[in-house]
Scaffold this active site. Structure first.
Site, PDB file in Angstrom:
ATOM      1  N   LYS A 158      10.786 -13.595  -5.626  1.00  0.00           N
ATOM      2  CA  LYS A 158      11.301 -12.556  -6.503  1.00  0.00           C
ATOM      3  C   LYS A 158      12.586 -12.051  -5.850  1.00  0.00           C
ATOM      4  O   LYS A 158      12.558 -11.429  -4.785  1.00  0.00           O
ATOM      5  CB  LYS A 158      10.272 -11.439  -6.664  1.00  0.00           C
ATOM      6  CG  LYS A 158      10.619 -10.422  -7.759  1.00  0.00           C
ATOM      7  CD  LYS A 158      11.512  -9.351  -7.201  1.00  0.00           C
ATOM      8  CE  LYS A 158      11.847  -8.298  -8.258  1.00  0.00           C
ATOM      9  NZ  LYS A 158      12.835  -7.321  -7.742  1.00  0.00           N
ATOM     10  N   SER A 211       9.794  -1.062   0.677  1.00  0.00           N
ATOM     11  CA  SER A 211       9.370   0.329   0.798  1.00  0.00           C
ATOM     12  C   SER A 211       7.855   0.456   0.784  1.00  0.00           C
ATOM     13  O   SER A 211       7.129  -0.430   0.312  1.00  0.00           O
ATOM     14  CB  SER A 211       9.945   1.149  -0.359  1.00  0.00           C
ATOM     15  OG  SER A 211       9.346   0.756  -1.592  1.00  0.00           O
ATOM     16  N   GLY A 221       6.774   0.660  -3.074  1.00  0.00           N
ATOM     17  CA  GLY A 221       6.747  -0.626  -3.774  1.00  0.00           C
ATOM     18  C   GLY A 221       5.725  -1.575  -3.191  1.00  0.00           C
ATOM     19  O   GLY A 221       5.000  -2.257  -3.927  1.00  0.00           O
ATOM     20  N   GLY A 222       5.647  -1.624  -1.868  1.00  0.00           N
ATOM     21  CA  GLY A 222       4.694  -2.524  -1.233  1.00  0.00           C
ATOM     22  C   GLY A 222       3.262  -2.147  -1.513  1.00  0.00           C
ATOM     23  O   GLY A 222       2.406  -3.017  -1.735  1.00  0.00           O
ATOM     24  N   GLU A 280       5.320  -5.775   4.769  1.00  0.00           N
ATOM     25  CA  GLU A 280       5.953  -4.917   5.768  1.00  0.00           C
ATOM     26  C   GLU A 280       6.558  -3.758   4.995  1.00  0.00           C
ATOM     27  O   GLU A 280       7.463  -3.959   4.178  1.00  0.00           O
ATOM     28  CB  GLU A 280       7.025  -5.692   6.533  1.00  0.00           C
ATOM     29  CG  GLU A 280       7.764  -4.851   7.559  1.00  0.00           C
ATOM     30  CD  GLU A 280       9.063  -5.493   8.011  1.00  0.00           C
ATOM     31  OE1 GLU A 280      10.067  -4.756   8.118  1.00  0.00           O
ATOM     32  OE2 GLU A 280       9.078  -6.718   8.234  1.00  0.00           O
ATOM     33  N   CYS A 337      14.805  -2.246   9.750  1.00  0.00           N
ATOM     34  CA  CYS A 337      13.428  -1.780   9.629  1.00  0.00           C
ATOM     35  C   CYS A 337      12.882  -1.247  10.947  1.00  0.00           C
ATOM     36  O   CYS A 337      11.887  -0.529  10.960  1.00  0.00           O
ATOM     37  CB  CYS A 337      12.525  -2.898   9.102  1.00  0.00           C
ATOM     38  SG  CYS A 337      12.703  -4.454   9.992  1.00  0.00           S
ATOM     39  N   GLU A 381       9.936   8.047   7.435  1.00  0.00           N
ATOM     40  CA  GLU A 381      11.152   7.254   7.582  1.00  0.00           C
ATOM     41  C   GLU A 381      12.232   7.736   6.624  1.00  0.00           C
ATOM     42  O   GLU A 381      11.961   8.016   5.451  1.00  0.00           O
ATOM     43  CB  GLU A 381      10.851   5.778   7.310  1.00  0.00           C
ATOM     44  CG  GLU A 381      12.060   4.866   7.428  1.00  0.00           C
ATOM     45  CD  GLU A 381      11.739   3.416   7.083  1.00  0.00           C
ATOM     46  OE1 GLU A 381      12.563   2.547   7.406  1.00  0.00           O
ATOM     47  OE2 GLU A 381      10.666   3.158   6.496  1.00  0.00           O
TER      48      GLU A 381
END
Length: 509
Positions: A166, A222, A225-226, A245, A282, A375
């Site tokens: 994607k 993020s 989203g993850g 991650e 990250c 974060e």
């Protein structure tokens, strides 16, 4: 209704460059997944797989100039950084080719029957096989190393799994170029080009994780989203592994002795790490525990001088810029928070680096300062000034999982005197990689590397960087009492493939 266009956008101006594609429909996602599923057999031969990975690296290097130009136009990360990242990506592809050639990742174990054991042991032969088609969700901040040709793709192909990627909306044109290069490399080895699928669009990403032929997924992005994709993977009629991650604060502890010994060096090093790539790594150090007192003041001065000299930079897109500007402004308004160098908007399209300070006692208990323990993507860090070791432990006890954790020790502490070992013990449960007297930005591609950590740093215990990343896309199978003539070549007594294995308890190389 017509499919939405996919535009390539210049982050330096916010203007559209070109229409690259259209967002994939459910039918198109299905076609990409089925094409990848049909290409599985072409990856069955390990020698073909390894050759394909090496050719992919060769072809990416041959197209370096065009790829770096396209990447810079869409990410503003700069040719120097992007050239290095592409070299890292090609090295990673070749490293996985070497792993495929060696064959130890198959984890072959053979036990002959033993009637004297209690209970008796039958003939058992175990190895690992590919899971199937892997969905890969590209990251924004590494358009090569964590995108279409990145670690998830390289390790999945090495395991024998086709991929459907994607594409990230921040670099769609680059994604199309790279997919074309990889498909050309596949064709050179007689591998169906469906082995590398590429789809665009948010809805396509959701359809992808739900597709019944997707066997596993890899994600870098993020927490929000993850986590949504992770939950979708678990909610399927047949749940699948989701290796995500998500987010990381990457805490740093600076001992009082270390600050007294080399405050200026530590301050300069911290500035370089937190502003590297405009703070879009990250593993950017987002929380620093530094001592109060004269040594800590020297460190703050060094950090102030170094960060003040950092030029404003462009973030990957304007949404990230807006989130950064808003996020640092809200944090800076909290009680007892100071801004020796104020982070925020550096211009219409840029951001300026900075850092915030706060008494560590404010973070040691639940309260209105909890936002500082989340974060903030961009060139900012929070320096929490502590008065004693108890405050350090109290703050660390409140942190979620991280990709990295760092301690800066004095020479004597690093030699084993004082609190060095106890701080390492405090940091180990918090992160997948613990550093001493270094900085977390820069993740080496090496067999011993681990890039992951407790949630929310990752959704599994695996790594997305390093040789063991291949393990995510494999599952073990044991054959019991199977006639040798029916067994895969990997499990035969005479070891025709010359694989490393454990044979009747003895490790054979």
């Amino acid at each position: 209704m017509a499919a939405a266009p996919v535009w390539s956008v210049d982050p330096r101006t916010g203007k559209r460059r070109e229409q690259v594609a259209v967002e994939a429909t459910a039918t198109e996602v299905d076609a990409a997944v089925r094409a990848a599923h049909g290409a599985r057999g072409a990856l069955a031969d390990r020698s073909v797989r390894a050759a394909f990975l090496r050719t992919a690296a060769d072809r990416l290097e041959a197209a370096r100039e065009a790829l770096v130009e396209a990447a810079d136009a869409e990410t503003a990360l700069g040719p120097v950084r992007l050239t290095g990242e592409l070299a890292r990506t090609c090295y990673q592809l070749r490293a996985f080719a070497g792993i495929v050639d060696e064959g130890a990742f198959l984890d072959v174990v053979i036990n002959h029957p033993d009637a004297t054991a209690a209970p008796p042991i039958p003939d058992l032969r175990r190895h690992k096989v590919p899971l199937g088609v892997v969905a890969v969700y590209s990251a924004s901040n590494f358009p090569f190393a964590f995108s279409v040709p990145g670690g998830d793709t390289a390790s999945a192909l090495a395991a024998g799994c086709p991929v459907v990627v994607k594409a990230h909306p921040d670099h769609p044109a680059l994604s199309e170029l790279i997919a074309k290069v990889l498909r050309t490399a596949a064709a050179e080895h007689g591998i169906d080009q469906g082995v590398i699928g590429l789809v665009h669009g948010f809805a396509a990403g959701v359809e992808l994780i739900r597709h019944p032929l997707i066997a596993a997924a890899g994600f870098t992005g993020s927490v929000r989203g993850g986590r949504a994709l992770f939950d979708a993977a678990a909610a399927r009629p047949v749940p699948i592994p989701f290796h995500g991650e998500l987010g990381s604060l990457n805490p740093v502890v600076i001992t009082e002795a270390a600050a007294a010994e080399r405050a200026e060096e530590i301050g300069a090093g911290l500035a370089g790490s937190m502003t590297l790539g405009v703070g879009q790594f990250c593993v950017k150090p987002g929380l620093v525990l530094a001592p109060e007192g004269a040594a800590g003041d020297r460190l703050i001065k060094s950090l102030t001088d170094a960060v003040s000299n950092v030029e404003a930079g462009v973030l990957l897109d304007h949404r990230m810029r807006d989130n950064f500007v808003t996020g640092v402004a809200v944090r800076a308004q909290l009680p007892d928070v100071e801004s020796p160098v104020t982070p925020g908007a550096g211009g219409e399209h840029t951001v300026g680096a900075g850092f915030l300070t706060v008494p560590a006692a404010r973070l040691a208990v639940d309260g209105e300062h909890d936002l500082l323990l989340e974060e903030c993507f961009g060139p900012v860090t929070v320096v929490a000034r502590y008065t004693d070791d108890a405050e350090v432990r109290a703050v660390l006890s409140r942190l979620p999982g991280n990709l990295s954790a760092t301690v800066q020790l004095s020479e004597r502490e690093a030699a084993g005197e004082g609190i060095g070992a106890s701080i390492l013990a405090e940091l180990t449960p918090l992160a997948g990689r613990v550093l001493v007297n270094g900085w977390p930005t820069g993740v080496a591609v090496a067999p011993a590397q681990h890039h992951g950590g407790p949630y929310p740093a990752a959704t599994s215990t695996s790594t997305s960087v390093g040789g063991t990343a291949i393990e995510r896309w494999l599952r073990p199978v044991t054959y019991q009492n199977a006639p040798e003539a029916l067994l895969p070549a990997e499990l035969r007594d005479d070891n025709p493939l010359g694989l490393p294995r454990r044979f009747n308890g003895v490790l054979e190389r």
